[in-house]
Design a protein around this motif. Structure first.
Motif, PDB file in Angstrom:
ATOM      1  N   TRP A 213       0.867  -1.207  -0.143  1.00  0.00           N
ATOM      2  CA  TRP A 213       0.011  -0.117  -0.038  1.00  0.00           C
ATOM      3  C   TRP A 213       0.975   1.393   0.002  1.00  0.00           C
ATOM      4  N   ASP A 214       0.869   2.227  -1.343  1.00  0.00           N
ATOM      5  CA  ASP A 214       1.823   3.279  -1.240  1.00  0.00           C
ATOM      6  C   ASP A 214       0.904   4.484  -0.592  1.00  0.00           C
ATOM      7  N   VAL A 215       1.441   4.961   0.431  1.00  0.00           N
ATOM      8  CA  VAL A 215       0.523   5.883   1.005  1.00  0.00           C
ATOM      9  C   VAL A 215       1.195   7.200   1.112  1.00  0.00           C
ATOM     10  N   ARG A 216       2.116   7.275   0.320  1.00  0.00           N
ATOM     11  CA  ARG A 216       3.170   8.591   0.356  1.00  0.00           C
ATOM     12  C   ARG A 216       2.448   9.741   0.024  1.00  0.00           C
ATOM     13  N   ASN A 217       1.218   9.706  -0.683  1.00  0.00           N
ATOM     14  CA  ASN A 217       0.507  10.876  -0.864  1.00  0.00           C
ATOM     15  C   ASN A 217      -0.558  11.259   0.149  1.00  0.00           C
ATOM     16  N   PHE A 218      -0.433  10.369   1.005  1.00  0.00           N
ATOM     17  CA  PHE A 218      -1.778  10.583   2.033  1.00  0.00           C
ATOM     18  C   PHE A 218      -1.075  10.678   3.586  1.00  0.00           C
ATOM     19  N   VAL A 219       0.267  11.171   3.880  1.00  0.00           N
ATOM     20  CA  VAL A 219       0.765  11.344   4.789  1.00  0.00           C
ATOM     21  C   VAL A 219       0.058  11.932   5.865  1.00  0.00           C
ATOM     22  N   ASP A 220      -0.489  13.116   5.224  1.00  0.00           N
ATOM     23  CA  ASP A 220      -1.009  13.966   6.293  1.00  0.00           C
ATOM     24  C   ASP A 220      -2.245  13.671   6.817  1.00  0.00           C
ATOM     25  N   ASP A 221      -3.049  12.647   5.988  1.00  0.00           N
ATOM     26  CA  ASP A 221      -4.358  12.280   6.471  1.00  0.00           C
ATOM     27  C   ASP A 221      -4.740  10.849   5.839  1.00  0.00           C
ATOM     28  N   LEU A 222      -4.206   9.833   6.813  1.00  0.00           N
ATOM     29  CA  LEU A 222      -4.106   8.337   6.390  1.00  0.00           C
ATOM     30  C   LEU A 222      -5.436   7.633   6.051  1.00  0.00           C
ATOM     31  N   SER A 223      -6.604   8.456   6.898  1.00  0.00           N
ATOM     32  CA  SER A 223      -7.851   8.038   6.656  1.00  0.00           C
ATOM     33  C   SER A 223      -8.530   8.248   5.245  1.00  0.00           C
ATOM     34  N   THR A 224      -7.660   9.039   4.459  1.00  0.00           N
ATOM     35  CA  THR A 224      -8.487   9.521   3.202  1.00  0.00           C
ATOM     36  C   THR A 224      -7.698   8.558   2.135  1.00  0.00           C
ATOM     37  N   TYR A 225      -6.972   7.685   2.502  1.00  0.00           N
ATOM     38  CA  TYR A 225      -6.432   6.590   1.582  1.00  0.00           C
ATOM     39  C   TYR A 225      -7.391   5.712   1.094  1.00  0.00           C
TER      40      TYR A 225
END
Length: 334
Positions: A6-18
């Motif tokens: 799961w690449d979450v690098r664009n969602f670091v500020d709010d992981l709940s939006t991943y």
């Protein structure tokens, strides 16, 4: 097993939006093991309350059963379910350094945790990481997560998701991919079961840092004959495939064919560029050396023609205890 990434690098500020965040949370609740980034190294995380989940960590890593794990939490209130905070000074140090790269060994309160987490000890190491992704996972799951480094036991710890994939692809359920970690070596571990406290494993937070918050809180430790009460105390760790030797003075070192040198950039000019690896800019850059150590060792491991490694001695530099602890473990004192 196919390991999910799961690449979450664009969602670091709010992981709940991943979009797939619920899949990650559900996997933890179903006792799967997942690698997650922290500020120290990537950790292989599982529900610390579940024996089935924790056992998967030991199997995937090939980790000895007498090597205890560190439990990661989101907030200090979670500690009350499984451990005591035995001294007011512990509260002071937690307030000063949490979230951050330090683990506190505390007396167990109830046998709530999976027994393999503590390796049968009456204490447990607890940490509150500061890395944004790890903190959000701990908040969203709101369960204590046991998480040693996400690597094959004994090898250099992973500081990127690619390092985790290299060691554990096909052996674990998933990898949460973040950025390269900040610190680069494992947390300081502070034994708080007796006072004054003892550093069981050095890390980025030093005895001097702790003493500045609570003068007189640290004493010298000698765990040579004891069962390890923290990770990294007993076995060979952090080691590359090729044998590695510590060199106290590299000024007279001559490399044979297929030998490599790891040292500060400022010391490498007389060596072949192809067989020299910069750990930091200068000897004084301990922070840079810690950040780069495992990445450099893993880079060398990809060079199959390298048969021996020499690494420069940073021990004369103030603040090098944690770095030298990892180097000495990797070289077996050679």
């Amino acid at each position: 097993m196919e390991t999910k990434v799961w690449d979450v690098r664009n969602f670091v500020d709010d992981l709940s939006t991943y979009p797939q965040v619920q899949e990650i949370i559900t996997a933890f609740k179903q006792d799967e093991i997942i690698a997650i980034p922290t500020e120290t190294v990537y950790g292989l995380a599982a529900n610390a309350l579940s024996k089935e989940a924790v056992d998967k960590i030991f199997i995937a890593k090939g980790r000895p059963q007498d090597n205890p794990l560190i439990v990661h939490i989101y907030e200090t209130e979670q500690i009350d379910a499984f451990a005591h905070i035995p001294h007011d000074v512990v509260h002071q140090l937690m307030d000063a350094f949490w979230p951050g790269p330090i683990s506190f060994i505390l007396p167990l309160k109830h046998q709530v945790l999976a027994s393999s987490v503590t390796a049968g000890l009456k204490s447990v190491a607890v940490r509150m990481p500061s890395e944004a992704i790890a903190r959000q996972i701990l908040r969203l799951t709101y369960m204590p997560l046991a998480a040693p480094s996400a690597n094959t036991s004994g090898k250099p710890s992973p500081t990127t998701a690619d390092h985790v994939k290299f060691d554990l692809d096909g052996k674990i359920y998933g990898i949460v991919e973040g950025y390269q970690v900040d610190v680069g070596i494992e947390s300081t571990v502070l034994d708080c079961t007796t006072y004054p406290f003892r550093i069981a494993r050095p890390g980025a937070i030093t005895a001097g840092d702790l003493e500045r918050v609570a003068s007189g809180c640290i004493t010298e430790a000698d765990y040579q004959s004891e069962q390890p009460i923290a990770p990294g105390m007993k076995y060979r760790h952090y080691a590359p495939q090729s044998p590695m030797t510590l060199v106290s003075d590299i000024s007279s070192l001559t490399l044979a064919p297929n030998e490599a040198i790891i040292a500060p950039e400022s010391e490498l000019s007389r060596f072949s560029e192809d067989m020299s690896f910069a750990l930091s800019e200068t000897f004084e850059d301990i922070t840079g050396a810690m950040h780069n150590l495992y990445s450099v060792l893993r880079e060398i491991d990809q060079r199959l023609e390298i048969t021996r490694i020499y690494i420069a001695d940073y021990s004369q530099i103030s603040g090098s205890d944690a770095l030298m602890n990892r180097i000495n473990k990797a070289t077996l004192g050679k």
